[in-house]
Design a protein around this motif. Structure first.
Motif, short mmCIF file in Angstrom:
data_model
loop_
_atom_site.label_atom_id
_atom_site.label_comp_id
_atom_site.label_asym_id
_atom_site.label_seq_id
_atom_site.Cartn_x
_atom_site.Cartn_y
_atom_site.Cartn_z
N LEU A 251 0.86 -1.18 0.00
CA LEU A 251 0.00 0.00 0.00
C LEU A 251 0.90 1.23 0.00
O LEU A 251 1.72 1.40 0.90
CB LEU A 251 -0.91 0.01 1.22
CG LEU A 251 -1.74 1.27 1.46
CD1 LEU A 251 -2.70 1.55 0.30
CD2 LEU A 251 -2.51 1.16 2.78
N VAL A 252 0.74 2.08 -1.02
CA VAL A 252 1.57 3.27 -1.16
C VAL A 252 0.66 4.48 -1.20
O VAL A 252 -0.26 4.56 -2.02
CB VAL A 252 2.41 3.22 -2.45
CG1 VAL A 252 3.34 4.43 -2.54
CG2 VAL A 252 3.20 1.92 -2.54
N PHE A 253 0.93 5.43 -0.31
CA PHE A 253 0.13 6.65 -0.24
C PHE A 253 0.76 7.73 -1.12
O PHE A 253 1.73 7.50 -1.82
CB PHE A 253 0.02 7.12 1.21
CG PHE A 253 -0.95 6.31 2.00
CD1 PHE A 253 -2.29 6.66 2.04
CD2 PHE A 253 -0.55 5.19 2.70
CE1 PHE A 253 -3.22 5.92 2.76
CE2 PHE A 253 -1.45 4.43 3.43
CZ PHE A 253 -2.78 4.79 3.45
N GLY A 254 0.20 8.94 -1.06
CA GLY A 254 0.66 10.06 -1.87
C GLY A 254 2.08 10.47 -1.58
O GLY A 254 2.53 10.44 -0.44
N ALA A 255 2.78 10.90 -2.63
CA ALA A 255 4.18 11.29 -2.52
C ALA A 255 4.36 12.53 -1.64
O ALA A 255 5.40 12.72 -1.04
CB ALA A 255 4.76 11.54 -3.89
N THR B 172 0.08 13.58 -9.40
CA THR B 172 -0.07 15.02 -9.46
C THR B 172 -0.43 15.51 -8.06
O THR B 172 -1.46 15.12 -7.52
CB THR B 172 -1.18 15.41 -10.46
OG1 THR B 172 -0.85 14.88 -11.74
CG2 THR B 172 -1.31 16.92 -10.55
N PHE B 173 0.44 16.34 -7.49
CA PHE B 173 0.23 16.86 -6.14
C PHE B 173 -0.78 18.00 -6.16
O PHE B 173 -0.63 18.96 -6.91
CB PHE B 173 1.56 17.33 -5.56
CG PHE B 173 1.46 17.91 -4.19
CD1 PHE B 173 1.24 17.11 -3.09
CD2 PHE B 173 1.58 19.28 -3.99
CE1 PHE B 173 1.14 17.65 -1.82
CE2 PHE B 173 1.49 19.83 -2.72
CZ PHE B 173 1.27 19.01 -1.63
N SER B 174 -1.82 17.87 -5.34
CA SER B 174 -2.83 18.92 -5.21
C SER B 174 -3.66 18.59 -3.97
O SER B 174 -4.57 17.77 -4.03
CB SER B 174 -3.72 18.97 -6.45
OG SER B 174 -4.74 19.91 -6.27
N CYS C 88 -7.43 14.59 0.34
CA CYS C 88 -6.48 13.91 -0.53
C CYS C 88 -5.31 14.86 -0.80
O CYS C 88 -5.46 16.07 -0.71
CB CYS C 88 -7.13 13.54 -1.86
SG CYS C 88 -8.47 12.34 -1.70
N ASP C 89 -4.15 14.29 -1.12
CA ASP C 89 -3.00 15.15 -1.40
C ASP C 89 -2.64 15.15 -2.88
O ASP C 89 -1.62 15.68 -3.27
CB ASP C 89 -1.79 14.79 -0.54
CG ASP C 89 -1.38 13.35 -0.67
OD1 ASP C 89 -1.49 12.79 -1.77
OD2 ASP C 89 -0.94 12.78 0.33
N GLY C 90 -3.47 14.56 -3.69
CA GLY C 90 -3.21 14.54 -5.12
C GLY C 90 -4.02 13.46 -5.80
O GLY C 90 -5.02 12.97 -5.25
#
Length: 192
Positions: A82-86, A104-106, A134-136
């Protein structure tokens, strides 16, 4: 049934307490261990928390890149990843995965809709799907989109590789207890 999760990070996190509260043994795996070709662990699942590619939060990305072949073998042999946002504007943050993914970071809340039926959508259980932090999003990926925003941004991606599974999530919250109980436990552990 065995329940053992590796949490990849530079230092101990509160996240490990949540995993343990869900009934799994949680082992902290720091970048030095991860990048070392001599270190071995056995896990049902591995989790890479949010912010792993942002040098303000973590030095994990170089270790993930160094361990890319081992990560691939872990998943192919039945492991769950499980990999979350960068956590930052790096399009190459997922280049260590065994399939292509562009992030895409947002940061901000998004309405979440499920695009297909999957047990893994339980990651969102208990959250208000009208406004999930969410972070992207994943603008391109080689997997299947399980959850997307109202505008079609991929927020949860699944990719089966060999006998295992990789999940990418841009949710900026802890996954639900229901999800962690299921994801952290399996019939066997896989060598990393």
């Amino acid at each position: 049934m065995t329940c053992r999760t590796g949490l990849l990070w530079d230092r101990p996190l509160m996240f490990s307490r949540l995993i343990e509260d869900c009934g799994a043994c949680c082992e902290a795996v720091n970048p030095h261990m991860l990048a070392s070709p001599f270190w071995r662990g056995r896990f049902v699942s591995l989790i890479v928390p949010t912010g792993f590619a942002n040098p303000d939060y973590s030095n994990l990305l170089p270790a993930l890149r160094a361990a890319a072949p081992r990560i691939r073998r872990f998943v192919e042999n039945g492991g769950r990843l499980l990999v979350f946002g960068a956590g930052g504007p790096r399009e190459d943050a997922y280049d260590w995965l065994p399939f292509p993914a562009t992030y895409t970071f947002s940061y901000g809340p998004r309405a979440v809709r499920f695009t297909t039926g999957s047990d893994y959508t339980s990651l969102f259980s208990g959250y208000d799907l009208a406004a999930v932090e969410c972070d992207g999003s994943f603008s391109a990926h080689g997997g299947e989109t399980l959850a997307a925003s109202a505008t079609g941004e991929a927020l949860l991606v699944e990719k089966a590789i060999g006998d295992g599974i990789v999940l990418l999530s841009s949710i900026h919250e802890y996954p639900s207890r229901e999800f962690l109980k299921e994801f952290s436990c399996g019939e066997r552990e896989t060598l990393f």
